[in-house]
Design a protein around this motif. Structure first.
Motif, PDB file in Angstrom:
ATOM      1  N   PRO A 310       0.962  -1.197   0.103  1.00 25.84           N
ATOM      2  CA  PRO A 310       0.001   0.067  -0.197  1.00 25.84           C
ATOM      3  C   PRO A 310       0.967   1.187   0.101  1.00 25.84           C
ATOM      4  N   VAL A 311       0.279   2.267  -0.823  1.00 33.97           N
ATOM      5  CA  VAL A 311       1.255   3.486  -0.582  1.00 33.97           C
ATOM      6  C   VAL A 311       1.296   4.072   0.667  1.00 33.97           C
ATOM      7  N   ALA A 312       0.383   3.789   1.640  1.00 31.49           N
ATOM      8  CA  ALA A 312       0.652   4.661   2.889  1.00 31.49           C
ATOM      9  C   ALA A 312       1.628   3.987   3.764  1.00 31.49           C
ATOM     10  N   SER A 313       1.972   2.633   3.296  1.00 31.41           N
ATOM     11  CA  SER A 313       3.061   2.026   3.956  1.00 31.41           C
ATOM     12  C   SER A 313       4.434   1.966   3.439  1.00 31.41           C
ATOM     13  N   GLU A 314       4.479   2.991   2.355  1.00 30.72           N
ATOM     14  CA  GLU A 314       5.947   3.306   1.752  1.00 30.72           C
ATOM     15  C   GLU A 314       6.598   4.158   2.583  1.00 30.72           C
ATOM     16  N   THR A 315       7.957   4.347   2.366  1.00 30.32           N
ATOM     17  CA  THR A 315       8.723   5.194   3.070  1.00 30.32           C
ATOM     18  C   THR A 315       8.244   6.636   2.722  1.00 30.32           C
ATOM     19  N   SER A 316       7.984   6.854   1.306  1.00 32.54           N
ATOM     20  CA  SER A 316       7.367   8.178   0.751  1.00 32.54           C
ATOM     21  C   SER A 316       6.680   7.960  -0.249  1.00 32.54           C
ATOM     22  N   ALA A 317       5.448   8.673  -0.451  1.00 35.71           N
ATOM     23  CA  ALA A 317       4.714   8.484  -1.322  1.00 35.71           C
ATOM     24  C   ALA A 317       4.871   9.474  -2.452  1.00 35.71           C
ATOM     25  N   GLU A 318       5.781  10.512  -2.304  1.00 41.60           N
ATOM     26  CA  GLU A 318       5.938  11.810  -3.219  1.00 41.60           C
ATOM     27  C   GLU A 318       6.851  11.120  -4.385  1.00 41.60           C
ATOM     28  N   ASN A 319       7.581  10.206  -4.057  1.00 40.28           N
ATOM     29  CA  ASN A 319       8.396   9.790  -5.297  1.00 40.28           C
ATOM     30  C   ASN A 319       7.553   8.722  -6.106  1.00 40.28           C
ATOM     31  N   ASN A 320       6.296   8.541  -5.993  1.00 40.28           N
ATOM     32  CA  ASN A 320       5.654   7.499  -6.836  1.00 40.28           C
ATOM     33  C   ASN A 320       4.977   8.268  -8.327  1.00 40.28           C
ATOM     34  N   HIS A 321       5.354   9.468  -8.466  1.00 41.21           N
ATOM     35  CA  HIS A 321       4.839   9.936  -9.860  1.00 41.21           C
ATOM     36  C   HIS A 321       5.726  11.111 -10.045  1.00 41.21           C
ATOM     37  N   ARG A 322       5.572  11.385 -11.428  1.00 37.46           N
ATOM     38  CA  ARG A 322       6.382  12.387 -12.145  1.00 37.46           C
ATOM     39  C   ARG A 322       5.609  13.194 -12.829  1.00 37.46           C
ATOM     40  N   LEU A 323       6.062  14.353 -13.233  1.00 41.35           N
ATOM     41  CA  LEU A 323       5.328  15.169 -14.446  1.00 41.35           C
ATOM     42  C   LEU A 323       6.461  15.352 -15.331  1.00 41.35           C
ATOM     43  N   VAL A 324       6.010  14.980 -16.672  1.00 42.60           N
ATOM     44  CA  VAL A 324       6.887  15.141 -18.074  1.00 42.60           C
ATOM     45  C   VAL A 324       6.243  16.050 -18.951  1.00 42.60           C
ATOM     46  N   CYS A 325       7.077  16.476 -19.852  1.00 41.19           N
ATOM     47  CA  CYS A 325       6.705  17.253 -21.173  1.00 41.19           C
ATOM     48  C   CYS A 325       6.978  16.736 -22.218  1.00 41.19           C
ATOM     49  N   VAL A 326       6.093  16.883 -23.184  1.00 42.19           N
ATOM     50  CA  VAL A 326       6.446  16.468 -24.606  1.00 42.19           C
ATOM     51  C   VAL A 326       6.203  17.576 -25.564  1.00 42.19           C
TER      52      VAL A 326
END
Length: 795
Positions: A310-326
C-alpha cells in the motif's frame, strides 16, 4: 582575554645580550654561596635545602635582569567567522529512525534547541557565528524556527560554494547538520573550502518503497509514431514488507494527461504496463507508448505503484509520480511541389498531404512548355496560347504567351502567391521547408534559381526530394548542376530504364527497416509481406553511384541486378532524398489498403523532409537539476535564414494552471553566438512552465514566435535516495580538512576549531620580570632559607 587554548607558548628574554653577564654573576653567586655555607653548622639535609632556597632567590633576581617574557600564539579575537549550515530540504521530513515518528527535521530542531544553552555559546565566544539554511537556495537565518523543510532539491554543493565566496579566508570552519542526501555534491570542488565539520542526521530506513527514477520521452514527427516514454523503476527493501505474500513484486506504471486535461468521464489512462521485480532486484525499466493529441508542448503525469505494498506503508509516497513534458513540433510546414507536366503522382500525393494538418502543399505544375519567340502562331497576329483562347485576358496574359511556359498554381492562398512562378529570391523561397521536384528538366530554372535551390538545402536547412520521371536526374540534364551537389546520388546513366519483363520488386534495406518513416508495418516480417503484395513498378532511374555520405533505404530490381530506389543524405544544414522510381502511383491502384499505404508514404516522406528544417524563431531549454534557474536559448533568423543580431526577443513565461495575467515577460540578452539570445528564470517553484518567445527586428517587424514547455521537479532528485548519505559527508569533511561529529562532540568543537592551523593568529606577550609573583617567589625563597637557619641555630 578569553580563556583560549594556545597553539604555542614559550619563555623569551627581552635582553638576551645580558645573558653572558648574568651567567657570570650566577657562577660567582654559586661559588660564594658554596664558600659561605661550608662553615654553617647545620645538618646536611637542612643545609642543602637552605642553600637551594638562597640560590633560587639569587637566580630569580638575575632573571629579572634579563627581562623575561611569556609569549603565547592565539587566534585573533573577533576576526574569524563560523558558519552553521542547516539542511532545510524535503528529505528532512523523512523518519529519523525506523519505527519512530520523529523526522530528521525534528531531530535537527532538537539539537538546535539544546545547543542554545550548551555548545552554541562556546562557539560564539571566540568566533562570529552565522547561521544559514539551504535547500534549493541558501539563506542566512537568525532564527532556527525559520526551518520549514519544504525546499528541494538539496543543493549542498551550491551552498558550500556560496559560503566559500562569502566567508572568505577568515572562516574558521563550517558546521554542517544534514542527512547528506544532496543532489549536486558530485560537481563540487572542495578546493578552498573551510574545514567542514559534518554531523550526519538520520539512519537507513528498512521500510519498503517504490520510486520513479529517470523518466525520458522520445518522439518523432512521423504519422502514427507514438510518444515513447521510458521510466526507471527503483525499489528498496521490498523483502522486508511483512504483508508481502510472494517473493515477487508486481509494479504497475501508467500515464495520464495533465494538459490538455482528459475528458471528465474518462478514467482510462493513456497507457499502462506491468512488470515483475524478482527477489533482490531493485531496478527495472518500463516502456510505454501513447499518442500526443496535439502539436506543441503537452504535459503528462507518470505513476508507479506496487500491488503488494500500500502506498501509505511506503517510506515516501511523493516519489511515486513524475510530471513530464512532450514538445512536439508545430506546423503547418509549407512544402513547394514543382512538376514539369501533369502526372499520375500528383493526385495521390496532394490528397495525402492535404489530409495532414501539419503539412501545407503548394504546387506549380507546367501544363505547356514555352515555344521559341519566332514561332508565333495565331489568328490575326494573336500570340496567345490556343489553350487559353476565349478566356478573359488579364494579369495572367504574360504567362499564356507562346514564349513562356504555362504554369498552373495549385493550393495557393491568394492571387499573389507564386504568381511569378518558381521563386527568384531567397526571401520567397526560404519560407518553404521542403521542395519536391518531379519530372522537370534543369533548363526550366535559371542558373540563379539552381544556386538558390542549393542554398535552400545547405544554408536554409530545407529538404529536397527529386522524384523519378522522364525528365528527372540524367533525363532532365541535372548532371553538373548545383542541385546535383546536394543530391545523394551521382547522376550518370540514361534514365529512366524500363525493366521490361522483370518488373521492379521493392525491398527495404537494413537501414530502411530501421527508419520509422519507411515502414508501414510494425515488424520486418509484416513489412516484407506487404511489399511482396504491391503492384510491380516498371520505371526506375539508374544513377551512376551513391555518394559516400548517403544512406540506401530501398532497392528495386532492374533487369538482373538490384538498383537503388530511395537514397537519402545530409547536405549542409538540410537533407535531401532521391526517389528513383517513376511510377509509384501504381501502388494506389486496386486495393484500398495499398492506396492508404501510399498516402501514408507521401505524408511520411514529407514529414521527414521538414523534420529538421529550422523555423525563424526557435527556443530550447538549457537546464540542470542541480541548478537553481532555468535558462532558455532563443535562435533568431531572418527570411534568408541568416542570424539576426539586433533583434528584440521577449519571452513570456506562464505557469500551467495559472491565469494569463500572472505570466511574466522577460527580455532576452544576446549571447556570444550570432543570432542567439538567452534569458533566465528562477527555478524555485515546482510544476509545469510554458515559455513563448517572440522576436522582432530593429524596425519592429515580427520575425516569428516559438513556444516550449518545461517541468521543474526537484523533488524527484531529492527523493531519489531515501537513506541518509553519511559517506558523502565523510568524504566532504576529509577533503576540506574537517571531520565527522557526533552530538556529544559539539561541546568540544570550539576548542577543536581554535587549534586549526589555517586561522589568523596574534602573539600575546606577558612581561615576567616586573610581575609581583616573581618578586614574591624570590622573597619566599629568602624567607624559607632564613627559617631553616633559624630553626637550626645558624641565623
Amino acid at each position: 582575554m578569553p580563556a583560549l587554548s594556545p597553539f604555542t607558548a614559550a619563555l623569551v628574554l627581552r635582553r638576551p645580550e645580558a645573558l653572558g653577564a648574568a651567567a657570570i654573576a650566577a657562577t660567582v653567586a654559586l661559588l660564594l654561596l658554596l664558600w659561605a655555607y661550608r662553615r654553617v653548622a647545620m645538618p646536611p639535609r637542612a643545609r642543602a635545602a637552605a642553600f637551594s632556597f638562597k640560590l633560587l632567590a639569587v637566580l630569580l633576581l638575575l632573571l629579572c635582569w634579563l627581562e623575561p617574557q611569556w609569549q603565547r600564539t592565539l587566534p585573533m579575537e573577533g576576526v574569524h567567522s563560523l558558519a552553521i549550515l542547516l539542511d532545510d530540504s524535503r528529505s528532512m521530513r523523512l523518519p529519523e529512525l525506523s519505527g519512530t515518528p520523529r523526522t530528521r527535521g525534528e531531530r535537527l530542531t532538537a539539537l538546535l534547541n539544546e545547543g542554545a544553552t550548551t555548545w552554541r555559546p562556546k562557539l560564539e565566544t571566540p568566533f562570529r557565528v552565522h547561521t544559514f539554511r539551504f535547500g534549493s537556495q541558501i539563506q542566512e537565518t537568525p532564527d532556527r524556527t525559520a526551518l520549514t523543510f519544504e525546499q528541494s532539491p538539496s543543493s549542498l554543493g551550491a551552498a558550500l560554494s556560496h559560503l566559500r565566496e562569502t566567508l572568505g579566508p577568515q572562516a574558521a570552519g563550517i558546521l554542517l547538520l544534514s542527512d547528506g542526501a544532496a543532489t549536486d555534491l558530485a560537481s563540487l570542488d572542495p578546493t578552498g573550502l573551510p574545514p567542514v565539520y559534518a554531523l550526519p542526521i538520520g539512519s537507513p530506513l528498512p521500510s519498503p518503497d517504490i520510486a520513479l527514477g529517470t523518466v525520458s520521452t522520445t518522439q518523432s514527427a512521423f504519422e502514427d509514431a507514438p510518444v515513447t516514454l521510458n521510466a526507471e523503476i527503483l525499489a528498496r527493501n521490498l523483502a522486508s514488507n511483512p504483508t508481502h505474500p510472494t517473493p515477487h513484486a508486481r509494479i504497475r506504471v501508467h500515464v495520464e494527461a495533465v494538459d490538455p486535461p482528459p475528458a471528465p468521464d474518462s478514467k482510462t489512462p493513456l497507457a499502462e504496463t506491468s512488470l515483475i521485480l524478482s527477489p533482490g532486484q531493485n531496478r527495472a525499466l518500463a516502456q510505454l507508448q501513447f499518442a500526443a493529441p496535439r502539436p506543441g508542448p503537452t504535459f503528462y503525469r507518470v505513476h508507479a505503484e506496487c500491488a503488494e505494498i500500500p502506498v501509505a506503508s511506503e517510506t515516501s509516497a511523493e516519489n511515486n509520480h513524475r510530471l513530464v513534458c512532450v514538445n512536439r513540433a508545430q506546423g503547418p510546414h509549407p512544402i513547394l511541389y514543382v512538376a514539369g507536366r501533369p502526372n499520375w503522382e500528383f493526385g495521390p500525393m496532394r490528397r495525402a498531404l492535404d489530409a495532414d494538418p501539419e503539412l501545407q502543399l503548394r504546387a506549380l505544375i507546367r501544363i505547356a512548355k514555352r515555344e521559341p519567340k519566332f514561332a508565333f502562331k495565331g489568328r490575326g497576329g494573336d500570340s496567345t496560347n490556343p489553350l487559353f483562347r476565349g478566356f478573359q485576358a488579364g494579369e495572367n496574359a504574360e504567362l499564356q504567351r507562346y514564349d513562356k511556359p504555362v504554369i498552373a498554381r495549385v493550393n495557393v492562398d491568394n492571387a499573389q502567391e507564386l504568381a511569378g512562378g518558381f521563386p527568384k529570391t531567397a526571401e520567397e523561397l526560404f519560407r518553404f521547408k521542403a521542395i519536391l521536384l518531379d519530372d522537370l528538366e534543369a533548363e526550366f530554372f535559371t542558373p540563379e534559381q539552381l544556386r538558390l535551390i542549393q542554398r535552400f538545402v545547405t544554408e536554409r536547412g530545407g529538404g529536397l526530394l527529386m522524384l523519378g520521371g522522364m525528365e528527372s536526374f540524367e533525363g532532365g540534364g541535372w548532371k553538373g548542376t548545383p542541385v546535383e551537389s546536394v543530391l545523394p546520388v551521382w547522376i550518370g546513366k540514361e534514365s529512366p530504364s524500363n525493366a521490361g519483363p522483370d518488373p521492379s520488386a521493392w525491398r527495404l534495406t537494413r537501414e530502411g527497416l530501421l527508419e520509422p518513416w519507411m515502414r508501414r508495418r510494425k515488424s520486418e516480417a509484416e513489412e516484407t509481406v506487404r511489399l511482396q503484395s504491391l503492384p510491380p513498378l516498371e520505371v526506375l532511374n539508374q544513377p551512376a553511384g551513391i555518394k559516400p555520405a548517403a544512406t540506401l533505404l530501398a532497392t528495386a530490381n532492374a533487369g538482373a541486378s538490384r538498383q537503388p530506389a530511395i537514397v537519402t543524405q545530409r547536405a549542409g544544414l538540410g537533407r535531401s532524398a532521391a526517389l528513383l522510381a517513376g511510377d509509384l502511383f501504381h501502388w494506389g491502384i486496386g486495393q484500398p489498403e495499398h492506396a492508404a499505404d501510399l498516402a501514408k508514404f507521401w505524408r511520411q516522406i514529407a514529414r521527414w523532409l521538414v523534420a529538421d528544417s529550422p523555423n525563424p524563431v526557435e527556443i530550447s531549454t538549457v537546464h540542470s537539476p542541480a541548478e537553481s534557474e532555468l535558462v532558455w536559448k532563443i535562435r533568431v533568423r531572418d527570411v534568408q535564414a541568416r542570424p539576426v543580431e539586433d533583434a528584440t526577443v521577449e519571452v513570456r513565461i506562464q505557469r500551467l494552471g495559472e491565469p494569463e495575467k500572472s505570466a511574466v515577460s522577460l527580455l532576452a540578452d544576446p549571447a556570444a553566438e550570432p543570432g542567439v539570445y538567452s534569458v533566465s528564470y528562477p527555478a524555485t517553484h515546482e510544476g509545469a512552465i510554458l515559455a513563448r518567445a517572440t522576436a522582432k527586428n530593429a524596425e519592429g517587424t515580427p520575425l516569428g514566435e516559438a513556444v516550449t514547455g518545461h517541468v521543474i521537479e526537484h523533488l524527484s532528485a531529492e527523493l531519489a535516495s531515501l537513506d541518509p548519505n553519511p559517506d558523502a559527508l565523510r568524504s566532504l569533511a576529509h577533503a576540506s580538512g574537517g571531520g565527522i561529529l557526533a552530538p556529544n562532540d559539539l561541546d568540544s568543537l570550539a576548542a577543536r576549531l581554535q587549534k586549526s592551523p589555517h586561522l589568523r593568529t596574534q602573539i600575546q606577550t606577558t612581561p615576567l620580570w616586573h610581575t609581583p609573583w616573581l618578586l614574591a617567589a624570590a622573597l619566599l625563597a629568602l624567607a624559607a632559607e632564613w627559617i631553616l637557619r633559624r630553626r637550626n641555630g645558624a641565623a
